[in-house]
Design a protein around this motif. Structure first.
Motif, PDB file in Angstrom:
ATOM      1  N   ALA A  83      10.055  -5.159 -10.925  1.00 53.50           N
ATOM      2  CA  ALA A  83       9.117  -4.049 -10.806  1.00 53.50           C
ATOM      3  C   ALA A  83       7.976  -4.403  -9.868  1.00 53.50           C
ATOM      4  O   ALA A  83       7.540  -5.550  -9.798  1.00 53.50           O
ATOM      5  CB  ALA A  83       8.563  -3.671 -12.179  1.00 53.50           C
ATOM      6  N   VAL A  84       7.490  -3.396  -9.163  1.00 50.76           N
ATOM      7  CA  VAL A  84       6.362  -3.539  -8.246  1.00 50.76           C
ATOM      8  C   VAL A  84       5.332  -2.472  -8.579  1.00 50.76           C
ATOM      9  O   VAL A  84       5.676  -1.298  -8.736  1.00 50.76           O
ATOM     10  CB  VAL A  84       6.818  -3.378  -6.778  1.00 50.76           C
ATOM     11  N   VAL A  85       4.075  -2.875  -8.708  1.00 54.55           N
ATOM     12  CA  VAL A  85       2.957  -1.939  -8.831  1.00 54.55           C
ATOM     13  C   VAL A  85       2.199  -1.972  -7.509  1.00 54.55           C
ATOM     14  O   VAL A  85       1.851  -3.048  -7.014  1.00 54.55           O
ATOM     15  CB  VAL A  85       2.014  -2.319  -9.986  1.00 54.55           C
ATOM     16  N   THR A  86       1.985  -0.815  -6.924  1.00 57.64           N
ATOM     17  CA  THR A  86       1.340  -0.760  -5.622  1.00 57.64           C
ATOM     18  C   THR A  86       0.098   0.118  -5.659  1.00 57.64           C
ATOM     19  O   THR A  86       0.023   1.084  -6.426  1.00 57.64           O
ATOM     20  CB  THR A  86       2.312  -0.236  -4.545  1.00 57.64           C
ATOM     21  N   GLU A  87      -0.871  -0.235  -4.835  1.00 64.18           N
ATOM     22  CA  GLU A  87      -2.083   0.560  -4.703  1.00 64.18           C
ATOM     23  C   GLU A  87      -1.905   1.660  -3.660  1.00 64.18           C
ATOM     24  O   GLU A  87      -2.785   2.510  -3.506  1.00 64.18           O
ATOM     25  CB  GLU A  87      -3.252  -0.352  -4.287  1.00 64.18           C
ATOM     26  N   SER A  88      -0.796   1.650  -2.928  1.00 64.77           N
ATOM     27  CA  SER A  88      -0.544   2.687  -1.928  1.00 64.77           C
ATOM     28  C   SER A  88      -0.213   4.009  -2.620  1.00 64.77           C
ATOM     29  O   SER A  88       0.106   4.046  -3.816  1.00 64.77           O
ATOM     30  CB  SER A  88       0.627   2.279  -1.035  1.00 64.77           C
ATOM     31  N   GLY A  89      -0.271   5.094  -1.869  1.00 69.11           N
ATOM     32  CA  GLY A  89       0.184   6.368  -2.391  1.00 69.11           C
ATOM     33  C   GLY A  89       1.686   6.311  -2.636  1.00 69.11           C
ATOM     34  O   GLY A  89       2.396   5.510  -2.016  1.00 69.11           O
ATOM     35  N   PRO A  90       2.210   7.150  -3.531  1.00 73.86           N
ATOM     36  CA  PRO A  90       3.635   7.065  -3.881  1.00 73.86           C
ATOM     37  C   PRO A  90       4.568   7.291  -2.705  1.00 73.86           C
ATOM     38  O   PRO A  90       5.556   6.565  -2.545  1.00 73.86           O
ATOM     39  CB  PRO A  90       3.810   8.136  -4.961  1.00 73.86           C
ATOM     40  N   GLY A 298      -1.029  -4.894  -1.116  1.00 72.55           N
ATOM     41  CA  GLY A 298      -1.572  -4.286  -2.331  1.00 72.55           C
ATOM     42  C   GLY A 298      -0.567  -4.103  -3.424  1.00 72.55           C
ATOM     43  O   GLY A 298      -0.665  -3.180  -4.217  1.00 72.55           O
ATOM     44  N   THR A 299       0.466  -4.966  -3.491  1.00 72.17           N
ATOM     45  CA  THR A 299       1.485  -4.831  -4.516  1.00 72.17           C
ATOM     46  C   THR A 299       1.513  -6.050  -5.386  1.00 72.17           C
ATOM     47  O   THR A 299       1.136  -7.140  -4.999  1.00 72.17           O
ATOM     48  CB  THR A 299       2.871  -4.635  -3.894  1.00 72.17           C
ATOM     49  N   ARG A 300       2.021  -5.853  -6.625  1.00 76.38           N
ATOM     50  CA  ARG A 300       2.221  -6.963  -7.536  1.00 76.38           C
ATOM     51  C   ARG A 300       3.640  -6.856  -8.058  1.00 76.38           C
ATOM     52  O   ARG A 300       4.095  -5.777  -8.429  1.00 76.38           O
ATOM     53  CB  ARG A 300       1.225  -6.910  -8.698  1.00 76.38           C
ATOM     54  N   ARG A 301       4.358  -7.953  -8.113  1.00 76.80           N
ATOM     55  CA  ARG A 301       5.753  -7.961  -8.546  1.00 76.80           C
ATOM     56  C   ARG A 301       5.863  -8.615  -9.910  1.00 76.80           C
ATOM     57  O   ARG A 301       4.992  -9.359 -10.334  1.00 76.80           O
ATOM     58  CB  ARG A 301       6.638  -8.743  -7.580  1.00 76.80           C
ATOM     59  N   SER A 302       7.015  -8.389 -10.527  1.00 80.21           N
ATOM     60  CA  SER A 302       7.374  -9.152 -11.718  1.00 80.21           C
ATOM     61  C   SER A 302       8.880  -9.173 -11.827  1.00 80.21           C
ATOM     62  O   SER A 302       9.556  -8.397 -11.167  1.00 80.21           O
ATOM     63  CB  SER A 302       6.764  -8.551 -12.974  1.00 80.21           C
TER      64      SER A 302
END
Length: 302
Positions: A83-90, A298-302
């Protein structure tokens, strides 16, 4: 390694259905799955998460996407899902992810479908601009149904055709090829001649996917948009390619991807020629990825 499948997740029913469909295909084809979540407004997390977690601006996005990932891992043990959480627009995040994906799966509408503008929705932007095939999914997945592909005689080499054959094969379903454009200079020949022309155009793919039952439907004199919408009611997937390609007057068929994405009763795959390179002889949906996933800054992975 086979190219990854990417699914956009925003917590809506449609995006969760998209994640389930993406996971099913990834598991069937032994491909990795990546979930992309663009940070939502704080108020939206209150609709999706317990109050304590929803109020934590740092924790809420990760909690949402991790819950989806865990559910998919339980449903498909052994699936490589990250999974990736990003601060960019979808839209920007998904378009970026599509550069190194083999398939992108998104929901038809988000948490607030009534707020989206018809021309500016995330789904419309992604379907129009992605670098890989895009499957658009509604809140409910059909349990079964044939794969339907809109066949444009003006573009018999469209990558939508091999994609549709491959999709029918992994689903264990039949394929219905709908010829929805004039075959001979704008004048329709008789049905048998038109059907034979389509059959000859896809003969190589029929041989390559010999286990897929195929029917050819000639839709002479009828609006292709309306007919494919009708077909979507009983279908498991509708596949379309790039129907306008800069024509001065593309006619009704030029609206096919846009109208189907918004209105079809089943998932819709939009398959255009790859923007990463010129069209190849075999633009199948499981071609190897060119490089690792690049979700951008601006992304975080797991």
């Amino acid at each position: 390694m086979l190219s990854r499948i990417v699914a956009g997740v925003d917590g809506s029913d449609a995006s969760l259905a998209a994640a389930r469909l993406a996971a099913a295909e990834a598991a069937a084809e032994h491909r990795p799955l990546r979930l992309v979540h663009a940070r939502l407004p704080v108020a939206d997390y209150a609709l999706l998460l317990p109050p304590g977690i929803a109020a934590d601006d740092a924790l809420a996005p990760r909690a949402l996407i991790d819950a989806v990932r865990k559910d998919l891992r339980r449903a498909y043990p052994g699936l490589d899902v990250r999974a990736v959480v990003t601060e960019s627009g979808p839209a920007a995040a998904l378009l970026r992810a599509s550069r190194s994906a083999g398939l992108l799966v998104v929901g038809r509408s988000g948490l607030h479908p009534g707020r989206r503008s018809p021309a500016g929705s995330t789904t419309a932007r992604v379907a129009a601009g992605a670098n890989c095939p895009v499957v658009v999914v509604g809140p409910q997945l059909p349990e079964h149904g044939e794969v339907v592909v809109g066949f444009d005689p003006a573009d018999p080499g469209s990558p939508a055709v091999p994609y549709a054959f491959a999709a029918a094969q992994w689903r264990g379903s039949s394929l219905r090829i709908c010829c929805v454009r004039p075959v001979d200079g704008g004048r329709w020949p008789d049905d048998a001649t038109a059907r034979r022309a389509v059959s000859e155009a896809v003969a190589g793919w029929r041989a390559a996917f010999a286990d897929v039952p195929v029917a050819i439907d000639v839709l002479a004199g009828l609006d292709p948009v309306a007919r494919l919408l009708d077909a979507s009611v009983e279908a498991g997937l509708v596949v379309v390619g790039e129907w306008d390609r800069g024509r001065a007057d593309p006619g009704p068929a030029g609206r096919l991807p846009e109208v189907l994405v918004r209105n079809a009763a089943c998932p819709v795959a939009v398959v255009r020629p790859s923007r990463r390179h010129t069209r190849r002889a075999d633009p199948g949906p499981t071609a190897p990825a060119g490089r690792p996933d690049d979700p951008g800054p601006g992304t975080r992975r797991s």
